[in-house]
Every structure is written in C-alpha cells, then in structure tokens.
Design a protein around this motif. Structure first.
Motif, PDB file in Angstrom:
ATOM      1  N   LYS A 122      40.024  21.716 -36.362  1.00  0.00           N
ATOM      2  CA  LYS A 122      40.333  20.707 -35.342  1.00  0.00           C
ATOM      3  C   LYS A 122      40.850  21.381 -34.072  1.00  0.00           C
ATOM      4  CE  LYS A 122      39.752  16.675 -37.529  1.00  0.00           C
ATOM      5  NZ  LYS A 122      38.955  15.549 -36.990  1.00  0.00           N
ATOM      6  N   LEU A 123      40.520  20.757 -32.944  1.00  0.00           N
ATOM      7  CA  LEU A 123      41.044  21.164 -31.641  1.00  0.00           C
ATOM      8  C   LEU A 123      41.407  19.891 -30.888  1.00  0.00           C
ATOM      9  CD1 LEU A 123      41.645  23.303 -29.455  1.00  0.00           C
ATOM     10  CD2 LEU A 123      39.268  23.010 -28.682  1.00  0.00           C
ATOM     11  N   ALA A 124      42.707  19.638 -30.774  1.00  0.00           N
ATOM     12  CA  ALA A 124      43.174  18.414 -30.107  1.00  0.00           C
ATOM     13  C   ALA A 124      42.529  17.169 -30.725  1.00  0.00           C
ATOM     14  CB  ALA A 124      42.896  18.485 -28.607  1.00  0.00           C
ATOM     15  N   ASP A 125      42.583  17.115 -32.058  1.00  0.00           N
ATOM     16  CA  ASP A 125      42.047  15.986 -32.821  1.00  0.00           C
ATOM     17  C   ASP A 125      40.525  15.860 -32.735  1.00  0.00           C
ATOM     18  OD1 ASP A 125      44.584  15.256 -33.681  1.00  0.00           O
ATOM     19  OD2 ASP A 125      44.920  13.977 -31.913  1.00  0.00           O
ATOM     20  N   ASN A 126      39.867  16.854 -32.180  1.00  0.00           N
ATOM     21  CA  ASN A 126      38.413  16.852 -32.123  1.00  0.00           C
ATOM     22  C   ASN A 126      37.868  17.884 -33.121  1.00  0.00           C
ATOM     23  OD1 ASN A 126      38.184  14.921 -30.012  1.00  0.00           O
ATOM     24  ND2 ASN A 126      38.684  16.525 -28.516  1.00  0.00           N
ATOM     25  N   SER A 127      36.782  17.525 -33.785  1.00  0.00           N
ATOM     26  CA  SER A 127      36.182  18.430 -34.767  1.00  0.00           C
ATOM     27  C   SER A 127      35.442  19.550 -34.055  1.00  0.00           C
ATOM     28  CB  SER A 127      35.209  17.667 -35.673  1.00  0.00           C
ATOM     29  OG  SER A 127      35.886  16.680 -36.410  1.00  0.00           O
ATOM     30  N   ILE A 128      35.678  20.773 -34.521  1.00  0.00           N
ATOM     31  CA  ILE A 128      34.974  21.928 -33.969  1.00  0.00           C
ATOM     32  C   ILE A 128      34.546  22.822 -35.105  1.00  0.00           C
ATOM     33  CG2 ILE A 128      36.204  21.928 -31.748  1.00  0.00           C
ATOM     34  CD1 ILE A 128      37.951  24.201 -32.893  1.00  0.00           C
ATOM     35  N   ARG A 129      33.579  23.683 -34.770  1.00  0.00           N
ATOM     36  CA  ARG A 129      33.146  24.698 -35.735  1.00  0.00           C
ATOM     37  C   ARG A 129      33.493  26.052 -35.135  1.00  0.00           C
ATOM     38  NH1 ARG A 129      30.766  24.791 -40.401  1.00  0.00           N
ATOM     39  NH2 ARG A 129      29.179  26.320 -41.013  1.00  0.00           N
ATOM     40  N   GLN A 130      34.166  26.864 -35.885  1.00  0.00           N
ATOM     41  CA  GLN A 130      34.787  28.078 -35.333  1.00  0.00           C
ATOM     42  C   GLN A 130      34.420  29.302 -36.153  1.00  0.00           C
ATOM     43  OE1 GLN A 130      38.947  27.645 -34.173  1.00  0.00           O
ATOM     44  NE2 GLN A 130      39.414  29.678 -35.009  1.00  0.00           N
ATOM     45  N   ILE A 131      34.452  30.450 -35.450  1.00  0.00           N
ATOM     46  CA  ILE A 131      34.251  31.732 -36.110  1.00  0.00           C
ATOM     47  C   ILE A 131      35.232  32.733 -35.515  1.00  0.00           C
ATOM     48  CG2 ILE A 131      32.471  32.579 -34.502  1.00  0.00           C
ATOM     49  CD1 ILE A 131      31.091  33.832 -36.956  1.00  0.00           C
ATOM     50  N   GLN A 132      35.690  33.688 -36.310  1.00  0.00           N
ATOM     51  CA  GLN A 132      36.655  34.712 -35.897  1.00  0.00           C
ATOM     52  C   GLN A 132      36.012  36.079 -36.115  1.00  0.00           C
ATOM     53  OE1 GLN A 132      40.411  31.967 -37.404  1.00  0.00           O
ATOM     54  NE2 GLN A 132      39.795  33.708 -38.602  1.00  0.00           N
ATOM     55  N   VAL A 133      35.655  36.749 -34.971  1.00  0.00           N
ATOM     56  CA  VAL A 133      34.950  38.025 -35.048  1.00  0.00           C
ATOM     57  C   VAL A 133      35.917  39.139 -34.648  1.00  0.00           C
ATOM     58  CG1 VAL A 133      32.983  39.361 -34.208  1.00  0.00           C
ATOM     59  CG2 VAL A 133      32.795  36.860 -34.476  1.00  0.00           C
ATOM     60  N   PRO A 134      36.139  40.105 -35.526  1.00  0.00           N
ATOM     61  CA  PRO A 134      37.062  41.205 -35.196  1.00  0.00           C
ATOM     62  C   PRO A 134      36.450  42.178 -34.165  1.00  0.00           C
ATOM     63  CG  PRO A 134      36.091  41.557 -37.345  1.00  0.00           C
ATOM     64  CD  PRO A 134      35.635  40.205 -36.911  1.00  0.00           C
ATOM     65  N   ILE A 135      37.311  42.769 -33.352  1.00  0.00           N
ATOM     66  CA  ILE A 135      36.921  43.787 -32.377  1.00  0.00           C
ATOM     67  C   ILE A 135      37.499  45.116 -32.848  1.00  0.00           C
ATOM     68  CG2 ILE A 135      37.053  44.512 -29.967  1.00  0.00           C
ATOM     69  CD1 ILE A 135      37.481  41.558 -29.248  1.00  0.00           C
ATOM     70  N   TYR A 136      36.618  46.115 -33.023  1.00  0.00           N
ATOM     71  CA  TYR A 136      37.025  47.370 -33.631  1.00  0.00           C
ATOM     72  C   TYR A 136      37.129  48.486 -32.584  1.00  0.00           C
ATOM     73  CZ  TYR A 136      35.963  45.303 -38.181  1.00  0.00           C
ATOM     74  OH  TYR A 136      35.936  44.514 -39.290  1.00  0.00           O
TER      75      TYR A 136
END
Length: 464
Positions: A122-136
């Motif tokens: 969720k983002l401010a009560d809105n549905s979102i799809r998220q990904i977390q990509v590491p930086i090496y």
C-alpha cells in the motif's frame, strides 16, 4: 419433502453439471485476466528497473544520480500522468532520492520480502506493486532502488470483472435451468405417452399402443419394448379366453350327452339289454371326459414352464417299444404294420415321465389317424450334431393350410369330415409345451391322403 418431478430432476442434474463447468470457465477467465494484468505491470516495472540502474553512478560506498536535472524534469509529478514511483535508499534504508510524484509519501522497504521479488503493498491507502533491487559495489550492497506502480487500474478491472461474473453466474444458471427443463420436457414426451396409454389399457381394451418417437434412441427402444409386451399380453389373454371357451365347450358336450342319455333312460322301463347299452355308452363318455380333464390339468401344470424336472438316463429304444406294445389292441384292430429301425442303442438325459407323454401322444395320434392295413415306421438315427427320432404314418394326413395351427389348443383339422375319430385337440398342444420344456425340437410335415412325418431332434449335449 416433496420430490422433484422427473423433468425437473433431469434439469437439475444438468444445471449442477453445467454450474461446475461454468464456474471452472469463469475461474479460468478471471485467472487469465489477472495474469495478463499483472504481467503487464511486471513488465513495466522491469523496464523501469533496467532504465534507472543505468542512471546511477557508484562512488565508493555510496551512489548518486548521473543527471540530477533530467531527473527533476521528468513527468513524475502526478499519479494520473505516470503512476510509476521511484525511490533510492542507502544500505541503512535511508532515503537518498525519490520521484517527485511521491510528494511527501515514501515507499516502505519491506524486510520480509526478498530482493528482486515483486509484491503487493500500500501507498497512501492505494494498492501498488513494488520491487526492491539491491545496488552492489562489487559484492557489497550499498543501497536499494525501490520501484512501484499503481494497481488501481488493475484492481478496478479485476473488481469489475469479478462483479460481472458473480452477477452473470446465477442468471445464466437460472436461464439454463428453464431451457433444460423445456428440452427435458420435450425429450420425455414418450414417457407421458406411456403413462397415458397405460392408464387406458384394461383387460377389455388391449389394442392401444404407444406412439413411437421419431428419434431411435433409448425412449424409442423402451416404447417399442412396451408395445411388444402389450402384444404378448393381448395374445396371451386372447388365447386364455379361447382356451376357456373351448374347454367349457369340450367339457359341456360329454356332460350334455350323459345327461340326455340318462333322462331318456328313466322315461320308461327298459329291458336289461337297453340298460346295459346306455350305461356302457355313459361310461365311455365319462372315460372321455376323464381323459379330457387329465389333459387340461397336464397342460395347466406345465403352462408356466417352471415345473421341476426329474432328469435321468432314458433308453429311447425301450420307450418307443413300450408305447407301441401299449397300443397293440388298436394296432391289431386296424391291422397296422409296425416297422422299427434302431441301428444302435440310444440314451437320453431327460425327464422319463414327460418324455413318455410326448412319445405316447405322437404314436397314438399316428395310429388313430392311420387307415386300416396302413404302416407306422419309427426310425432313430444319429446325425452330425443330433439324434433324430422319426414317426412316420400312412394315414389321412394334414392339409398344408392347417399345419401352422396343429399345435393350437383344441384345434382339430377337418374334424367334421372324420367324426369317427375321437379327440380333444389337446394332444399336440401338450406335446409342443413339453418339447419346449425338455429342449426338444419338433417338426411335422404332412400331405393329405399320404401320411404324416414327425421328427424329434435331441442335442448331443443331452446324450450319454
């Protein structure tokens, strides 16, 4: 609880099956749409990842955007224009930079979800799809890029689709139920016809038959089978009526003769000779009546073919010789020549008593209808698969048009032309019934004024 009618049960079974099928189809449709929507979002997120990873430069244990001005000029200002959210965080999860359309909001780093895995949040009560990509930096994680896209449009599409399917599903089932009920009613019309026909059939009205359906399906076979059953019942009842009528007539005739003779005898005194003559005449009629009753009882006894049989080894040669000897007075009276052709000793596994009745009736018929100085020939021979017994006489014969009726009860061919030959017309009926019971094939051929040939065939399976 009242049970459903046959028509409604058919429709219900159809609807249950169809409901499961439609549910499976709707589930597949929803799953395909959901997969398509999420695939589109996932592809967009992956594209954004590839693009933004090229826009950073790594400096020691930290990283910076290569072109800050271009980053700020991008149209990431509103959710409606481009609902893609970008956020950079260091290895401590502190925000370094984020897209302008996030405004005061920030994407939350989710420790429970592994890196490079898409997840919904969720983002401010809105549905979102998220990904977390590491930086090496070589093998060391120096930060993360968080990319998210709004799922509002996807959620709206899926919600609208689910609402439509939920509303349409029962409506389709209700509509299909009435359609199935209509066609089920048309399909079982022959059953209604069977019910109507059965209701109007009585013992006095057996001519009604079920109209056969146009389609040659199971209901056609059922209707045809019931019609055939009705034909057999009608034939059996007509035969029973005819038998009752003929039996009453045959029993009444000797009783009437005896009664008339005795009434004449007592009208006035008679001499001893007249008394003896009339009494002997009445005794003869009583004997004939007694013989007729015995035949009727025997016929009724084996009418249902369920009489238990006493199977034993029977010597065929002896059976014929004994019955011929039993009829020796008539043979001598008519001066009939007897010929027996037994080339071997033949045995049969059958009911001795019933078999002797068959042979006795056939031999007595042959002698009764033979002319004086005639011939009676008995042959027993073995063929490839059977043993055949032939009884051949040189009597008055049977007209061809009467051969198909000689096994009918009380039927006597041209009895008026031969009143001197007494009989009840039951002998061959009894023979036919017992032959069926003993699994014996009987064939009769005849020519008028030449004679009659009776052939009895026994399967070798029954022979020892």
């Amino acid at each position: 609880m009242q049970q459903l009618s046959f028509k409604n049960r058919i429709a219900s079974y159809y609807i249950i099956t169809t409901a499961l099928l439609i549910f499976a189809v709707f589930f597949i449709i929803y799953s395909i749409v959901e997969f398509s929507v999420y695939s589109h979002v996932n592809n967009d997120i992956n594209t954004e990842i590839e693009k933004h990873l090229t826009e950073i430069e790594i400096l020691g244990n930290t990283f910076n955007l290569i072109d800050q001005e271009e980053w700020k000029e991008r149209e990431h200002n509103t959710l409606d224009v481009n609902p893609v959210f970008i956020q950079f965080v260091d290895h401590n999860k502190n925000v370094i930079e984020k897209s302008p359309n996030l405004k005061k909001a920030t994407l939350t780093f989710n420790k429970e979800n592994p890196s490079n895995k898409l997840f919904d949040t969720k983002l401010a009560d809105n549905s979102i799809r998220q990904i977390q990509v590491p930086i090496y930096q070589k093998t060391k994680v120096i930060g993360y890029i968080l990319i998210a896209m709004s799922l509002e449009d996807a959620t709206m599409v899926l919600n609208n689709l689910s609402e439509v399917l939920i509303i349409v599903y029962p409506l389709i089932l209700v509509l299909l139920f009435f359609i199935a009920r209509f066609f089920a009613g048309r399909s079982i019309k022959p059953i209604s016809s069977i019910i109507r026909t059965s209701n109007i059939i009585t013992k006095d009205n057996l001519i009604s038959r079920i109209r056969l359906p146009q389609n040659r399906d199971e209901l056609y076979i059922l209707s045809q089978t019931i019609n055939n059953l009705l034909d057999r019942i009608e034939t059996a009842i007509e035969r029973e009526k005819q038998f009752t009528s003929d039996a009453s007539h045959e029993l009444r005739t000797p009783l009437t003769v005896i009664k008339g003779t005795l009434e004449v005898l007592i009208r006035k005194p008679r001499n001893q000779g007249e008394y003896e003559e009339k009494i002997n005449f009445c005794i003869a009629e009583v004997n004939r009546l007694n013989h007729l009753v015995d035949q009727l009882l025997l016929l009724a006894r084996f009418e249902n073919q369920n009489q238990s049989l006493k199977i034993e080894k029977v010597y065929l040669n002896a059976v014929f010789l004994d019955i011929i000897a039993r009829n020796s007075p008539l043979i001598k009276f008519k001066n009939i020549n007897i010929y027996t052709n037994f080339h071997s000793d033949y045995y049969l596994q059958t009911d001795s008593y019933l078999f002797s009745i068959v042979i006795s009736n056939l031999v007595s018929n042959a002698l009764k209808y033979s002319n004086e100085n005639g011939n009676l020939t008995v042959n027993i021979k073995e063929t490839h698969s059977k043993i055949e017994c032939q009884i051949i006489d040189t009597g008055i014969g049977i007209p061809k048009e009467d051969l198909n009726r000689i096994f009918h009860q009380f039927y006597r061919s041209k009895s008026n032309q031969h009143p001197e030959i007494k009989g009840s017309g039951l002998g061959l009926s009894i023979v036919k019934r017992l032959c069926l019971l003993l699994n014996i094939d009987i064939t009769i051929t005849s020519e008028e004024n030449i004679g009659t040939n009776v052939i009895l065939s026994f399967s070798k399976v029954n022979l020892k």
